[in-house]
Scaffold this motif. Structure first.
Motif, mmCIF file in Angstrom:
data_model
loop_
_atom_site.group_PDB
_atom_site.id
_atom_site.type_symbol
_atom_site.label_atom_id
_atom_site.label_comp_id
_atom_site.label_asym_id
_atom_site.label_seq_id
_atom_site.Cartn_x
_atom_site.Cartn_y
_atom_site.Cartn_z
ATOM 1 N N ALA A 1 0.806 -1.209 0.000
ATOM 2 C CA ALA A 1 0.000 0.000 0.000
ATOM 3 C C ALA A 1 0.846 1.270 0.000
ATOM 4 N N PRO A 2 0.557 2.210 -0.897
ATOM 5 C CA PRO A 2 1.150 3.550 -0.818
ATOM 6 C C PRO A 2 0.466 4.353 0.274
ATOM 7 N N LYS A 3 0.884 5.608 0.443
ATOM 8 C CA LYS A 3 0.326 6.439 1.509
ATOM 9 C C LYS A 3 -1.117 6.834 1.221
ATOM 10 N N ALA A 4 -1.422 7.143 -0.032
ATOM 11 C CA ALA A 4 -2.780 7.549 -0.398
ATOM 12 C C ALA A 4 -3.681 6.328 -0.557
ATOM 13 N N PRO A 5 -4.965 6.451 -0.206
ATOM 14 C CA PRO A 5 -5.880 5.323 -0.373
ATOM 15 C C PRO A 5 -6.081 4.981 -1.849
ATOM 16 N N VAL A 6 -6.249 3.697 -2.106
ATOM 17 C CA VAL A 6 -6.352 3.194 -3.472
ATOM 18 C C VAL A 6 -7.752 2.641 -3.722
ATOM 19 N N THR A 7 -8.293 2.940 -4.889
ATOM 20 C CA THR A 7 -9.531 2.326 -5.366
ATOM 21 C C THR A 7 -9.230 1.612 -6.672
ATOM 22 N N VAL A 8 -9.577 0.339 -6.754
ATOM 23 C CA VAL A 8 -9.334 -0.471 -7.935
ATOM 24 C C VAL A 8 -10.632 -0.600 -8.722
ATOM 25 N N VAL B 1 0.455 -8.234 -19.648
ATOM 26 C CA VAL B 1 0.539 -8.412 -18.200
ATOM 27 C C VAL B 1 1.979 -8.548 -17.721
ATOM 28 N N GLN B 2 2.894 -8.995 -18.586
ATOM 29 C CA GLN B 2 4.296 -9.085 -18.170
ATOM 30 C C GLN B 2 4.840 -7.700 -17.825
ATOM 31 N N THR B 3 4.552 -6.718 -18.688
ATOM 32 C CA THR B 3 4.987 -5.353 -18.400
ATOM 33 C C THR B 3 4.263 -4.795 -17.182
ATOM 34 N N GLN B 4 2.979 -5.073 -17.058
ATOM 35 C CA GLN B 4 2.230 -4.619 -15.885
ATOM 36 C C GLN B 4 2.859 -5.143 -14.601
ATOM 37 N N ALA B 5 3.235 -6.413 -14.596
ATOM 38 C CA ALA B 5 3.831 -7.009 -13.397
ATOM 39 C C ALA B 5 5.148 -6.331 -13.036
ATOM 40 N N ARG B 6 5.952 -6.005 -14.047
ATOM 41 C CA ARG B 6 7.246 -5.358 -13.775
ATOM 42 C C ARG B 6 7.075 -3.939 -13.269
ATOM 43 N N ARG B 7 5.987 -3.281 -13.634
ATOM 44 C CA ARG B 7 5.826 -1.860 -13.315
ATOM 45 C C ARG B 7 4.921 -1.568 -12.128
ATOM 46 N N ILE B 8 4.124 -2.529 -11.679
ATOM 47 C CA ILE B 8 3.058 -2.207 -10.743
ATOM 48 C C ILE B 8 3.573 -1.683 -9.409
ATOM 49 N N PHE B 9 4.615 -2.290 -8.853
ATOM 50 C CA PHE B 9 5.099 -1.820 -7.560
ATOM 51 C C PHE B 9 5.788 -0.466 -7.683
ATOM 52 N N ASP B 10 6.508 -0.243 -8.769
ATOM 53 C CA ASP B 10 7.140 1.051 -8.981
ATOM 54 C C ASP B 10 6.072 2.132 -9.094
ATOM 55 N N ALA B 11 4.965 1.812 -9.774
ATOM 56 C CA ALA B 11 3.878 2.780 -9.917
ATOM 57 C C ALA B 11 3.270 3.116 -8.558
ATOM 58 N N LEU B 12 3.008 2.109 -7.744
ATOM 59 C CA LEU B 12 2.427 2.354 -6.429
ATOM 60 C C LEU B 12 3.364 3.169 -5.544
ATOM 61 N N ARG B 13 4.662 2.848 -5.592
ATOM 62 C CA ARG B 13 5.626 3.552 -4.748
ATOM 63 C C ARG B 13 5.804 5.009 -5.190
ATOM 64 N N ALA B 14 5.704 5.253 -6.510
ATOM 65 C CA ALA B 14 5.998 6.580 -7.048
ATOM 66 C C ALA B 14 5.054 7.652 -6.513
ATOM 67 N N ASP C 1 4.027 8.150 -3.608
ATOM 68 C CA ASP C 1 4.408 8.647 -2.288
ATOM 69 C C ASP C 1 5.261 9.905 -2.371
ATOM 70 N N ASP C 2 5.834 10.159 -3.536
ATOM 71 C CA ASP C 2 6.646 11.364 -3.731
ATOM 72 C C ASP C 2 5.852 12.492 -4.374
ATOM 73 N N THR C 3 4.532 12.363 -4.404
ATOM 74 C CA THR C 3 3.661 13.380 -4.996
ATOM 75 C C THR C 3 2.674 13.881 -3.944
#
Length: 342
Positions: A237-244, A290-303, A305-307
């Motif tokens: 989980a990032p700092k902001a709440p997430v809705t999927v 989905v291969q690209t999604q898997a590689r990017r998903i955690f980086d996207a969630l973490r990013a 937190d700096d906004t």
């Protein structure tokens, strides 16, 4: 504490330094093909306890033991059914963890007091070399602060655990990007406990029917004992709440456009990105990649937190193949706050 970054490409003694730390009862960040792990000697309960301390991880959340040779499995498991051999021949080395009855050598700190243990043979050459150099199996959950998105680069590990651990072994970006698939083979029937780099469909090709644990679909209570990591507590989980938002990509994009405020961050597919030009956005790949999604998903969630985003909306892949793992990570990050658009 100063956390050192050890790069075996630049200096091969990095393996020796990391292995020496592990044999001395310390913890080390190490790369795998899935995510970076925080490793300790799996046979040393006091060393393993340092993993929990560094991460702030709940004590009842079991760890996965990493090996460098399939033969090591027989020392760590009390029994090894035929199904294990079939899966190992197909998917090891690789992103598959098998839950088996544990041998007496596995301390309670690893198994969270359960009579089972998760075992995996990673395919990342740096992880394999470190395990061989250390001469012991390594217990290693993801190398992040507990609850945060997992780490897929050494810089992520440094961001979360810098100053808390003595060293991180560099291994480049992780190629899979989501944690290993966890399947229990300790009961009457195989059961998928966590989706990952090996899909449910692939497991069924080898084993036939595989049950799916309810933790994949819903939040489970704090009083439930779990036999694999990632099943119980709020994860990723990032700092902001997430809705999927689940459903057809065009419809989910339209739904998010109508409901997201200007201070929202958006996780979206590449073909829908143009609709969110006014928002802070992270593109995780096309809806069918989905291969690209898997590689990017955690980086996207973490990013995020700096906004300054106050909420995050995420388009979600369907649950076929590797998409099940990506969708699971997003839903866990959202605490299962999910909207289905039909």
């Amino acid at each position: 504490m100063i956390t050192r970054l050890l790069d075996p490409v630049k200096d091969r003694t990095a393996y020796t330094e990391a292995a020496t730390l592990l044999r001395a009862g310390e913890v080390v960040g190490m790369p795998t093909e899935t995510v970076y792990g925080l490793a300790a000697n799996a046979l040393d309960g006091k060393a393993v306890a340092k993993i929990f301390a560094a991460k702030g991880r709940p004590q009842d959340n079991p760890l996965i033991v990493h090996i460098a040779d399939q033969k090591q499995m027989y020392d760590l498991a009390r029994t090894v059914p035929e199904s294990v051999e079939k899966l190992a021949s197909r998917f090891w080395p690789g992103p598959l963890t098998m839950i088996l009855p544990k041998a007496d050598c596995i301390p309670d700190e690893v198994s969270a007091g359960l009579d089972t243990v998760g075992i995996r043979l990673p395919s990342h050459p740096v992880a394999q070399e470190l395990i061989r150099e250390a001469g012991v199996p390594l217990a290693a959950p993801s190398a992040n602060t507990s609850g945060r998105p997992s780490t897929t680069t050494s810089s992520h590990v440094m961001e979360d655990l810098g100053g808390k651990i003595p060293a991180i072994l560099e291994g480049g970006p992780c190629t899979v990007g989501v944690e290993s698939t966890v399947v229990s083979l300790a009961g009457d029937k195989p059961r998928l406990l966590r989706p990952g780099g090996i899909s449910l469909e692939q497991l069924r090709e080898v084993l036939g029917e595989v049950e799916v644990d309810r933790a994949l679909r819903e939040k489970i209570g704090d009083d439930v004992r779990v036999s694999a990591p990632g099943m119980k507590y709020r994860h990723y989980a990032p700092k902001a709440p997430v809705t999927v938002v689940c459903g057809d990509p065009e419809r989910t994009a339209a739904y998010i456009t109508r409901h997201a405020g200007l201070d929202a961050g958006i996780i979206c597919f590449s073909e829908c990105a143009f609709q969110f030009e006014m928002h802070e956005r992270r593109v995780i790949g096309s809806s069918d990649d989905v291969q690209t999604q898997a590689r990017r998903i955690f980086d996207a969630l973490r990013a995020f937190d700096d906004t300054n985003v106050r909420e995050i909306w995420a388009q979600c892949p369907d649950d076929k193949g590797l998409g099940l793992a990506v969708a699971n990570r997003l839903k866990k990050a959202a605490g299962f706050h999910v909207i289905n658009v039909v």
